[in-house]
Design an enzyme around this catalytic site. Sequence first.
Site, mmCIF file in Angstrom:
data_model
loop_
_atom_site.group_PDB
_atom_site.id
_atom_site.type_symbol
_atom_site.label_atom_id
_atom_site.label_comp_id
_atom_site.label_asym_id
_atom_site.label_seq_id
_atom_site.Cartn_x
_atom_site.Cartn_y
_atom_site.Cartn_z
ATOM 1 N N GLU A 96 0.806 -1.226 0.000
ATOM 2 C CA GLU A 96 0.000 0.000 0.000
ATOM 3 C C GLU A 96 0.838 1.274 0.000
ATOM 4 O O GLU A 96 0.370 2.318 -0.454
ATOM 5 C CB GLU A 96 -0.958 0.013 1.205
ATOM 6 C CG GLU A 96 -2.063 -1.033 1.101
ATOM 7 C CD GLU A 96 -3.226 -0.782 2.050
ATOM 8 O OE1 GLU A 96 -4.280 -1.402 1.846
ATOM 9 O OE2 GLU A 96 -3.090 0.017 3.000
ATOM 10 N N GLU A 119 -14.192 -9.676 13.795
ATOM 11 C CA GLU A 119 -12.980 -9.072 13.226
ATOM 12 C C GLU A 119 -12.042 -8.571 14.322
ATOM 13 O O GLU A 119 -12.447 -7.838 15.224
ATOM 14 C CB GLU A 119 -13.322 -7.868 12.318
ATOM 15 C CG GLU A 119 -12.067 -7.329 11.625
ATOM 16 C CD GLU A 119 -12.230 -5.931 11.028
ATOM 17 O OE1 GLU A 119 -11.549 -5.654 10.039
ATOM 18 O OE2 GLU A 119 -13.018 -5.124 11.540
ATOM 19 N N GLU A 140 -5.704 -6.318 -7.115
ATOM 20 C CA GLU A 140 -5.977 -5.642 -8.389
ATOM 21 C C GLU A 140 -7.241 -4.775 -8.324
ATOM 22 O O GLU A 140 -7.418 -3.907 -9.173
ATOM 23 C CB GLU A 140 -6.084 -6.671 -9.520
ATOM 24 C CG GLU A 140 -7.184 -7.703 -9.299
ATOM 25 C CD GLU A 140 -7.257 -8.709 -10.457
ATOM 26 O OE1 GLU A 140 -8.328 -9.319 -10.592
ATOM 27 O OE2 GLU A 140 -6.267 -8.858 -11.195
#
Lengths: 181, 181
Positions: A96, A119, A140
């Site tokens: 990133e 989570e 992608e």
Amino acid sequence: MKKFEEKTYHTETIYSGKIVELNIDSVTLPDGNTSKRELIKHPGAVAVIALTPDGKLVCVEQYRKPLEKSLVEIPAGKLEEGEAPYTCALRELEEETGYTTKHLQKLTSFYTSPGFADEIVHLYFTDEVTPLEEKVDGDEDEFVELMELTLEEAEQMEKEQRIHDAKTAYALLFLKLQRDK
Amino acid sequence: MKKFEEKTYHTETIYSGKIVELNIDSVTLPDGNTSKRELIKHPGAVAVIALTPDGKLVCVEQYRKPLEKSLVEIPAGKLEEGEAPYTCALRELEEETGYTTKHLQKLTSFYTSPGFADEIVHLYFTDEVTPLEEKVDGDEDEFVELMELTLEEAEQMEKEQRIHDAKTAYALLFLKLQRDK
């Protein structure tokens, strides 16, 4: 028995997707009554508080579809199957931001939404990043833009709600505490 | 167009429940390709950092079904339909802790899991609580136990992962910053 434990007597899987699974558990409550719980299963995630040599916070701006707007956040991403949090944190930092590091320190972990989801975010810190010699491609279908912010700039973005998520809010308090020491 | 916007061309609602709704959005990405997004809709929530007159943090322990364990957290709860965050914060404080207050200060708000959910937590602060004269009942399927913790006790619980969620982790950093001022 665990405190206030809710015993599941039936689980219905509504959806099992790429990121989340949704189950409805029928449970017996501590008082013997029954109820239903809507439960999201998530693979877990990592996030990295990364400081450049001149003390700026490395952030990424990306479109967050659930909110229909872009947010500026610390780099983060979800765990691949079987992936260790440390490995994931380094991978997400590289993909990133184009930075890498040899020193990634585990700070803490926390559940983001314990009422309905499992989570967990594993949070790491580094103040020793160097630019990657070769860019690493990320997902992608992910489009992110790198930003390097002073704490003051980041706090201003928080006021404007361009920074507006739990892990980045936590990161800003963490850095403020460090600075005030 | 918003930065990196993902345009939805189809929404499929998989589930619409008491707390969450799950949609799969088919989207066009900034580069023209398409992808799918798993999106959880949530009504939003509030949380309250409440300090007793002797400076202790008011917490509640409750079973969190998604994690299959009990956590100690600051009082919190989800917004009822049409309910203002302030009203909800006061209600949850009263229902979960038996305390009330005339001074509830909005601190901030943050999205908990912007990658897959739109849940937002509105965070409030008070250091002026008084015990309610009459107990207010909360949700009939919710079992919570009140705790009042010094910052040191809370930090110890965080180490033991009995405190282990984002909003309470944020609250502890917030209180540490206040104390160090």
